[in-house]
Design an enzyme around this catalytic site. Structure first.
Site, PDB file in Angstrom:
ATOM      1  N   CYS A  86       0.847  -1.200   0.000  1.00 31.68           N
ATOM      2  CA  CYS A  86       0.000   0.000   0.000  1.00 31.68           C
ATOM      3  C   CYS A  86       0.875   1.239   0.000  1.00 31.68           C
ATOM      4  O   CYS A  86       2.101   1.150   0.099  1.00 31.68           O
ATOM      5  CB  CYS A  86      -0.861   0.004   1.258  1.00 31.68           C
ATOM      6  SG  CYS A  86      -1.778  -1.508   1.485  1.00 31.68           S
TER       7      CYS A  86
ATOM      8  N   ARG B  39       1.448   2.087  -6.010  1.00 33.70           N
ATOM      9  CA  ARG B  39       1.741   1.096  -4.968  1.00 33.70           C
ATOM     10  C   ARG B  39       0.530   0.240  -4.634  1.00 33.70           C
ATOM     11  O   ARG B  39       0.644  -0.717  -3.877  1.00 33.70           O
ATOM     12  CB  ARG B  39       2.227   1.798  -3.696  1.00 33.70           C
ATOM     13  CG  ARG B  39       3.496   2.608  -3.868  1.00 33.70           C
ATOM     14  CD  ARG B  39       3.837   3.333  -2.591  1.00 33.70           C
ATOM     15  NE  ARG B  39       4.068   2.378  -1.530  1.00 33.70           N
ATOM     16  CZ  ARG B  39       5.252   1.795  -1.284  1.00 33.70           C
ATOM     17  NH1 ARG B  39       6.262   2.099  -2.039  1.00 33.70           N
ATOM     18  NH2 ARG B  39       5.401   0.929  -0.325  1.00 33.70           N
TER      19      ARG B  39
ATOM     20  N   TRP C 150      -3.551  -1.948  -1.505  1.00 33.83           N
ATOM     21  CA  TRP C 150      -3.510  -3.148  -2.333  1.00 33.83           C
ATOM     22  C   TRP C 150      -3.808  -4.285  -1.381  1.00 33.83           C
ATOM     23  O   TRP C 150      -3.029  -4.634  -0.513  1.00 33.83           O
ATOM     24  CB  TRP C 150      -2.134  -3.323  -2.987  1.00 33.83           C
ATOM     25  CG  TRP C 150      -2.069  -4.500  -3.901  1.00 33.83           C
ATOM     26  CD1 TRP C 150      -2.794  -4.702  -5.040  1.00 33.83           C
ATOM     27  CD2 TRP C 150      -1.259  -5.681  -3.729  1.00 33.83           C
ATOM     28  NE1 TRP C 150      -2.465  -5.934  -5.583  1.00 33.83           N
ATOM     29  CE2 TRP C 150      -1.537  -6.537  -4.825  1.00 33.83           C
ATOM     30  CE3 TRP C 150      -0.321  -6.075  -2.797  1.00 33.83           C
ATOM     31  CZ2 TRP C 150      -0.909  -7.775  -4.973  1.00 33.83           C
ATOM     32  CZ3 TRP C 150       0.311  -7.308  -2.954  1.00 33.83           C
ATOM     33  CH2 TRP C 150       0.013  -8.142  -4.025  1.00 33.83           C
TER      34      TRP C 150
ATOM     35  N   ASN D 223       0.968  -0.034   6.079  1.00 34.57           N
ATOM     36  CA  ASN D 223       1.462  -0.782   4.915  1.00 34.57           C
ATOM     37  C   ASN D 223       2.254  -1.982   5.426  1.00 34.57           C
ATOM     38  O   ASN D 223       3.141  -1.820   6.261  1.00 34.57           O
ATOM     39  CB  ASN D 223       2.370   0.095   4.057  1.00 34.57           C
ATOM     40  CG  ASN D 223       3.069  -0.739   2.976  1.00 34.57           C
ATOM     41  OD1 ASN D 223       2.512  -1.704   2.476  1.00 34.57           O
ATOM     42  ND2 ASN D 223       4.314  -0.392   2.676  1.00 34.57           N
ATOM     43  N   GLY D 224       1.906  -3.176   4.951  1.00 30.31           N
ATOM     44  CA  GLY D 224       2.608  -4.376   5.409  1.00 30.31           C
ATOM     45  C   GLY D 224       1.610  -5.410   5.881  1.00 30.31           C
ATOM     46  O   GLY D 224       0.432  -5.366   5.496  1.00 30.31           O
TER      47      GLY D 224
ATOM     48  N   GLU E 263      11.183 -12.466 -20.775  1.00 25.56           N
ATOM     49  CA  GLU E 263      10.803 -11.107 -20.367  1.00 25.56           C
ATOM     50  C   GLU E 263       9.823 -10.484 -21.364  1.00 25.56           C
ATOM     51  O   GLU E 263       8.828  -9.860 -20.971  1.00 25.56           O
ATOM     52  CB  GLU E 263      12.062 -10.238 -20.225  1.00 25.56           C
ATOM     53  CG  GLU E 263      11.826  -8.756 -20.002  1.00 25.56           C
ATOM     54  CD  GLU E 263      11.002  -8.380 -18.779  1.00 25.56           C
ATOM     55  OE1 GLU E 263      10.607  -7.201 -18.687  1.00 25.56           O
ATOM     56  OE2 GLU E 263      10.715  -9.272 -17.948  1.00 25.56           O
TER      57      GLU E 263
ATOM     58  N   LYS F  79       6.026  -9.140 -20.357  1.00 22.94           N
ATOM     59  CA  LYS F  79       5.532  -7.765 -20.569  1.00 22.94           C
ATOM     60  C   LYS F  79       4.185  -7.799 -21.288  1.00 22.94           C
ATOM     61  O   LYS F  79       3.230  -7.126 -20.912  1.00 22.94           O
ATOM     62  CB  LYS F  79       6.545  -6.944 -21.400  1.00 22.94           C
ATOM     63  CG  LYS F  79       7.735  -6.425 -20.614  1.00 22.94           C
ATOM     64  CD  LYS F  79       7.441  -5.438 -19.545  1.00 22.94           C
ATOM     65  CE  LYS F  79       7.246  -6.089 -18.188  1.00 22.94           C
ATOM     66  NZ  LYS F  79       8.410  -6.537 -17.465  1.00 22.94           N
TER      67      LYS F  79
ATOM     68  N   GLU G 131       1.448  -9.120 -18.958  1.00 23.18           N
ATOM     69  CA  GLU G 131       1.110  -8.201 -17.858  1.00 23.18           C
ATOM     70  C   GLU G 131       0.155  -7.087 -18.299  1.00 23.18           C
ATOM     71  O   GLU G 131      -0.785  -6.755 -17.600  1.00 23.18           O
ATOM     72  CB  GLU G 131       2.378  -7.522 -17.334  1.00 23.18           C
ATOM     73  CG  GLU G 131       3.202  -8.327 -16.372  1.00 23.18           C
ATOM     74  CD  GLU G 131       4.310  -7.462 -15.778  1.00 23.18           C
ATOM     75  OE1 GLU G 131       4.108  -6.932 -14.682  1.00 23.18           O
ATOM     76  OE2 GLU G 131       5.338  -7.289 -16.435  1.00 23.18           O
TER      77      GLU G 131
ATOM     78  N   HIS H   5      10.036 -30.063 -28.828  1.00 20.57           N
ATOM     79  CA  HIS H   5       9.709 -31.024 -27.757  1.00 20.57           C
ATOM     80  C   HIS H   5       8.307 -30.794 -27.194  1.00 20.57           C
ATOM     81  O   HIS H   5       7.995 -31.216 -26.092  1.00 20.57           O
ATOM     82  CB  HIS H   5      10.775 -30.931 -26.654  1.00 20.57           C
ATOM     83  CG  HIS H   5      12.158 -31.141 -27.193  1.00 20.57           C
ATOM     84  ND1 HIS H   5      12.634 -32.363 -27.612  1.00 20.57           N
ATOM     85  CD2 HIS H   5      13.155 -30.245 -27.439  1.00 20.57           C
ATOM     86  CE1 HIS H   5      13.871 -32.233 -28.068  1.00 20.57           C
ATOM     87  NE2 HIS H   5      14.211 -30.963 -27.986  1.00 20.57           N
TER      88      HIS H   5
ATOM     89  N   LYS I  32       3.095  -2.847  -8.110  1.00 17.43           N
ATOM     90  CA  LYS I  32       4.479  -2.600  -8.491  1.00 17.43           C
ATOM     91  C   LYS I  32       5.455  -3.484  -7.736  1.00 17.43           C
ATOM     92  O   LYS I  32       6.430  -3.996  -8.302  1.00 17.43           O
ATOM     93  CB  LYS I  32       4.810  -1.127  -8.264  1.00 17.43           C
ATOM     94  CG  LYS I  32       6.211  -0.735  -8.679  1.00 17.43           C
ATOM     95  CD  LYS I  32       6.391  -0.891 -10.175  1.00 17.43           C
ATOM     96  CE  LYS I  32       7.799  -0.696 -10.667  1.00 17.43           C
ATOM     97  NZ  LYS I  32       8.023  -1.191 -11.992  1.00 17.43           N
TER      98      LYS I  32
HETATM   99  C1  AGP Z   1       7.502  -6.903 -13.698  1.00 19.37           C
HETATM  100  O1  AGP Z   1       7.007  -6.093 -14.695  1.00 19.37           O
HETATM  101  C2  AGP Z   1       6.621  -7.014 -12.531  1.00 19.37           C
HETATM  102  N1  AGP Z   1       6.308  -5.777 -11.966  1.00 19.37           N
HETATM  103  C3  AGP Z   1       7.094  -8.024 -11.495  1.00 19.37           C
HETATM  104  O2  AGP Z   1       7.293  -9.263 -12.135  1.00 19.37           O
HETATM  105  C4  AGP Z   1       8.385  -7.631 -10.772  1.00 19.37           C
HETATM  106  O3  AGP Z   1       9.476  -7.729 -11.641  1.00 19.37           O
HETATM  107  C5  AGP Z   1       8.601  -8.582  -9.591  1.00 19.37           C
HETATM  108  O4  AGP Z   1       7.497  -8.454  -8.723  1.00 19.37           O
HETATM  109  C6  AGP Z   1       9.904  -8.268  -8.854  1.00 19.37           C
HETATM  110  O5  AGP Z   1       9.874  -6.977  -8.332  1.00 19.37           O
HETATM  111  P1  AGP Z   1      11.222  -6.372  -7.703  1.00 19.37           P
HETATM  112  O6  AGP Z   1      12.229  -6.243  -8.797  1.00 19.37           O
HETATM  113  O7  AGP Z   1      10.795  -5.043  -7.154  1.00 19.37           O
HETATM  114  O8  AGP Z   1      11.659  -7.313  -6.630  1.00 19.37           O
END
Ligand code: AGP
Length: 603
Positions: A2, A27, A75, A101-102, A480, A484, A487, A503, A598
């Site tokens: 959060c 966040r 969140w 937060n936490g 990667e 992207k 996501e 395979h 994030k």
């Molecule tokens: C990537 O686009 C995502 N936001 C997610 O996979 C992210 O890379 C992952 O949660 C790791 O985050 P960090 O690098 O802050 O540890």
């Protein structure tokens, strides 16, 4: 994860707290709320609801006679995103309001203990105001009450309390980020600097166990039982760094910020003529020379940066390198902790799985190091050394510039280790460092072809699925690229080691499944060329990011400039632009994809 924020000062608190929440929405964005203490009566008023900050702003009164308040954007971890579960949470008397937060891991036992109280939410957080209420009822003064309560909480938490009649804010940090902003006309508290970056750059990062009491004209910091003068630092980031800079989305801005971010990443660290790298590390060369293994632990995009690095370490530093998903990590297999270096790769520095993994390695006795983007983040407090990727703030949930800066930083680290292990010659090192110096320019060349990539993305946007293929350093970039697209466009996409297609995955390939291939230095391109023939024979359109003179059997060819082992990283920018324009074509909420946040601070 959060976002919490607070303000006390000469100015009206309402607009400053709502402004901070808007800047922290990356966040978490499933509910939001604020609490204000009335300047005359000291009485608290709370406004909170599920939904985004904009909706809260619409529900709040225009003005409130208040110069002190707290705010929260959520969140969900405990309890779905409802009005009741939104923060701030209050006690039975509505005289104590808390934003958090936490995760309070022992909240259930505390809740049972508080069974005389009336709870209105399903959250872990709500135990805090009720615990404070109990202590105040014994006549204890607010700061002592909050400190005593924080000693009873287990887990990760940063919270801020507003108590009726108490002339200030009381904040506690334990394993979740909290920073103070010192402005001319008041003081801010927040989970992260973007909340008040347009108001001040003078900050104090709180450490685990810190309690800060912020009043009109003073900040009292309790650290380890002592009162200390708050150490301040100056944030270099420009105010607009937190804003979109004219792009439609933070993600699009951050893709275009990669050349600048990479210049920051390498600045002052390259000695190309000598083939050396300057990194402020305390790890002794003897330790590097005695290493049997370097482990990399991470999640998501950072894990793929780790995969890229492992190949560089094995190729250039002649050391065994393994990469483990942090959530799967354990320290075993007869490894000698004294001959193991464990590296946590995490841009936020707050990802719970990665923190847990690096703690496991540290407890086992391994030397630990963090590669992160966030100064003052939790991971930097858990490791022996930290190397910062210097990408600047990244707001878009989908990591882009931080991936490029992570791989570049890990390449610097590889040369640093390779040279100290006498495994890498000065001339080979110079070549890699020269490639790093050319990297920002190479990526700018790719960005300058955006309109072509946009046309390709639009043409194939409505495909059934998307497959990304590559070999060696092209494999992490394929994973990667697929991540992207998944996501932000919500399409089915997968990254494969090109040699694996035969395979099984080849069965999925049709004329409605575009294949995106990386062919460059460090990717055994000639073999991938054969895999391209295989998929094109099944009718699949092929889009190739290639540095080869001639690439055959492809429908679209995107040129990758010559930067040696970093070419796959440059190719990745084509995949970022492709994903962005497919998602933009579909009108997706690109900066705030559904179900994601994030940085994931829960295991
Ligand atoms: C990537 O686009 C995502 N936001 C997610 O996979 C992210 O890379 C992952 O949660 C790791 O985050 P960090 O690098 O802050 O540890």
């Amino acid at each position: 994860m959060c976002g919490i924020t607070g303000y006390i000062g000469e100015q009206e608190a309402l607009p400053r707290i709502l402004g901070g929440l808007e800047n922290l929405e990356y966040r978490g964005y499933d509910s939001a709320g604020i609490a204000l203490s009335d300047t005359t009566t000291g009485k608290l008023s709370v406004y909170k609801q599920s939904g985004e900050v904009d909706e809260l702003i619409a529900a709040c009164p225009e003005q409130r006679p208040s110069r002190c308040g707290i705010g929260h954007t959520r969140w969900s971890t405990h309890g779905p995103p409802t009005d009741e579960n939104a923060h701030p949470h209050t006690d039975c008397t509505d005289q104590v309001a808390v934003v958090h937060n936490g995760i309070i891991e022992n909240y259930e036992s505390l809740r049972t203990e508080l069974n005389e109280h009336t709870f209105t939410s399903e959250t872990d957080t709500e135990v805090i105001p009720h615990l404070i209420e109990d202590r105040l009822a014994t006549g204890e003064e607010p700061v002592a009450a909050v400190r005593a309560v924080s000693d009873r909480l287990e887990g990760s938490f940063a919270f801020c309390a507003l108590i009726e009649g108490f002339p200030g804010l009381i904040a506690v940090r334990n394993d979740s980020p909290l920073v103070i902003g010192h402005a001319e006309d008041g003081t801010f508290l927040a989970s992260a600097v973007p909340a008040f970056l347009d108001q001040t750059r003078s900050v104090t990062y709180l450490e685990d166990g810190d309690v800060a009491v912020v009043s009109d004209d003073d900040v009292t910091l309790y650290r380890g039982g002592e009162v200390i003068d708050p150490p301040t630092e100056t944030i270099e980031w420009e105010a607009d760094a937190a804003e979109k800079g004219g792009y439609d989305h933070y993600m699009h801005k951050e893709i275009h910020e990669q050349p600048q971010a990479l210049r920051q990443t390498i600045s002052g660290r390259l000695d190309i003529s000598a083939g050396n790298v300057a990194l402020d590390l305390s790890i002794p060369s003897e330790h590097l020379n005695s290493l049997e293994e370097i482990q990399l632990v991470a999640c998501g995009t950072s894990y793929y940066a780790g995969l890229y690095a492992a190949r560089l370490l094995e190729t250039l530093a002649d050391v065994r390198a393994s990469v483990t998903l942090a959530s799967e990590y354990s320290f075993n297999g007869g490894r000698d902790p004294w001959r193991t270096l464990t590296i946590a790769v995490t841009q936020s520095g707050e990802t719970a799985d990665t923190l847990a993994a690096i703690r496991t390695a540290a407890q086992a006795g391994a030397r630990t190091l963090a590669v992160t983007n966030t100064l003052g983040s939790t991971v930097t407090r858990e490791v022996d050394d930290s190397v910062f990727i210097r990408a600047g703030p990244e707001i878009g949930v989908a990591a882009t510039k931080t991936f490029a800066s992570q791989v570049a930083t890990l390449a610097l680290l590889t040369v640093y280790i390779g040279r100290r292990r006498n495994a890498l010659s000065a001339s080979r090192a110079s070549t890699v460092l020269a490639n790093l110096r050319e990297l920002p320019g190479a990526i700018q060349q790719v960005l300058d072809t955006e309109t072509d990539v946009e046309a390709i993305a639009t043409e194939y946007a409505d495909s059934d699925s998307f497959f990304f293929i590559g070999r060696d350093l092209g494999y992490p970039v394929s994973l990667e690229g697929a991540l992207k697209l998944k996501e932000i466009s919500y399409d089915h996409a997968e990254g494969f080691a090109a040699g694996e297609l035969k395979h099984g995955p080849l069965a999925l390939v049709t004329d409605r499944t575009p294949v995106l291939a990386v062919l460059s230095d460090g990717t055994r391109a000639s073999k991938t060329q054969n895999n391209i023939k295989e998929v094109q024979a099944r009718g699949a359109p092929v889009i190739a990011a290639s540095s080869l003179e001639e690439t055959t059997h492809v429908n679209e060819q995107l040129t990758v400039p010559d930067v040696g082992l970093l070419e796959p990283l440059v190719a990745n920018v084509y995949w970022q632009l492709f994903a962005y324009h497919v998602a933009a074509h579909k009108g997706r909420p690109i900066d705030k994809p559904r179900n994601l946040a994030k940085s994931v601070t829960v295991e």
